[in-house]
Design a protein around this motif. Structure first.
Motif, PDB file in Angstrom:
ATOM      1  N   UNK A 104       0.803  -1.219   0.000  1.00 42.33           N
ATOM      2  CA  UNK A 104       0.000   0.000   0.000  1.00 42.33           C
ATOM      3  C   UNK A 104       0.840   1.274   0.000  1.00 42.33           C
ATOM      4  N   UNK A 105       1.914   1.280   0.757  1.00 45.21           N
ATOM      5  CA  UNK A 105       2.717   2.501   0.860  1.00 45.21           C
ATOM      6  C   UNK A 105       3.309   2.875  -0.499  1.00 45.21           C
ATOM      7  N   UNK A 106       3.950   1.924  -1.159  1.00 46.33           N
ATOM      8  CA  UNK A 106       4.556   2.223  -2.461  1.00 46.33           C
ATOM      9  C   UNK A 106       3.488   2.591  -3.470  1.00 46.33           C
ATOM     10  N   UNK A 107       2.368   1.882  -3.448  1.00 53.27           N
ATOM     11  CA  UNK A 107       1.286   2.207  -4.374  1.00 53.27           C
ATOM     12  C   UNK A 107       0.764   3.615  -4.115  1.00 53.27           C
ATOM     13  N   UNK A 108       0.628   3.995  -2.848  1.00 48.76           N
ATOM     14  CA  UNK A 108       0.156   5.343  -2.509  1.00 48.76           C
ATOM     15  C   UNK A 108       1.177   6.403  -2.922  1.00 48.76           C
ATOM     16  N   UNK A 109       2.455   6.125  -2.682  1.00 41.90           N
ATOM     17  CA  UNK A 109       3.505   7.068  -3.085  1.00 41.90           C
ATOM     18  C   UNK A 109       3.477   7.288  -4.594  1.00 41.90           C
ATOM     19  N   UNK A 110       3.421   6.202  -5.339  1.00 40.42           N
ATOM     20  CA  UNK A 110       3.428   6.327  -6.801  1.00 40.42           C
ATOM     21  C   UNK A 110       2.148   6.984  -7.310  1.00 40.42           C
ATOM     22  N   UNK A 145       6.822  10.628   4.090  1.00 43.67           N
ATOM     23  CA  UNK A 145       7.081  10.904   2.680  1.00 43.67           C
ATOM     24  C   UNK A 145       5.780  10.987   1.898  1.00 43.67           C
ATOM     25  N   UNK A 146       4.830  10.122   2.199  1.00 44.47           N
ATOM     26  CA  UNK A 146       3.537  10.190   1.528  1.00 44.47           C
ATOM     27  C   UNK A 146       2.857  11.522   1.841  1.00 44.47           C
ATOM     28  N   UNK A 147       2.950  11.955   3.074  1.00 45.41           N
ATOM     29  CA  UNK A 147       2.372  13.238   3.449  1.00 45.41           C
ATOM     30  C   UNK A 147       2.972  14.365   2.602  1.00 45.41           C
TER      31      UNK A 147
END
Length: 183
Positions: A104-110, A145-147
């Motif tokens: 989820x984190x990488x998908x959200x970042x991208x 980082x997502x923030x």
């Protein structure tokens, strides 16, 4: 970059293809920041070759996330840095289609970076859709980082008047306020 190259030389002798690929993607990002497109693309090409080989005998277990989707996402990030927004958006979409659904984190970042790429390219619908995806994923992810990426999306949305951008800005603020983002 000299330090990164020296580190890569040392790693190359270890039989650690994923580690070298990861270092190459970081080196490519540095070249992109400097506007060195050809050097950047060469590093990404080599990183892709290494990632396709699979993990080496000496690769650390924490590099489980090194895969084609990661290389595509790093390529997209480089194109975004180089100001080639449409190309970046395309690579982010390719990356999203190859990532593990549970990452989820990488998908959200991208997705958040794809939103920025689309919006900067003038592709409002693509930007809105990617922003929506990023926000949906962000509700289940804690990441400083997502923030930061979501704040960039908000900044890009503020340049686009209209009810849909306003809705996404408000939703972004709610999502960020509801989460306690930590490094």
């Amino acid at each position: 970059m000299t330090a990164m190259q020296a580190l890569r030389e040392k790693v190359r002798t270890l039989g650690s293809s994923y580690l070298e690929a990861m270092l190459l993607t970081r080196q490519a990002r540095g070249h992109a920041k400097l506007g060195e497109e050809q050097t950047c693309l060469r590093a990404l090409g080599r990183a892709a070759e290494l990632a396709e080989q699979g993990p080496g005998e000496q690769d650390p277990g924490w590099l489980y996330w090194m895969n084609r989707g990661e290389i595509l996402g790093q390529t997209a990030s480089c194109y975004l840095q180089l100001g080639e927004h449409t190309t970046a958006a395309g690579y982010f979409e390719q990356a999203a289609s190859t990532l593990n659904p549970v990452d989820l984190r990488t998908r959200a970042l991208f997705a958040s970076r794809a939103a920025s790429a689309h919006l900067l390219a003038g592709e409002r619908d693509g930007g809105f859709m990617a922003a929506d995806t990023a926000l949906t994923l962000a509700t289940n992810v804690q990441s400083a980082r997502l923030n930061e990426h979501l704040e960039q999306v908000v900044e890009n949305l503020q340049a686009i008047p209209g009810p849909r951008s306003g809705e996404l800005i408000e939703r972004s603020r709610q999502v960020m306020a509801a989460k306690e983002f930590t490094p």
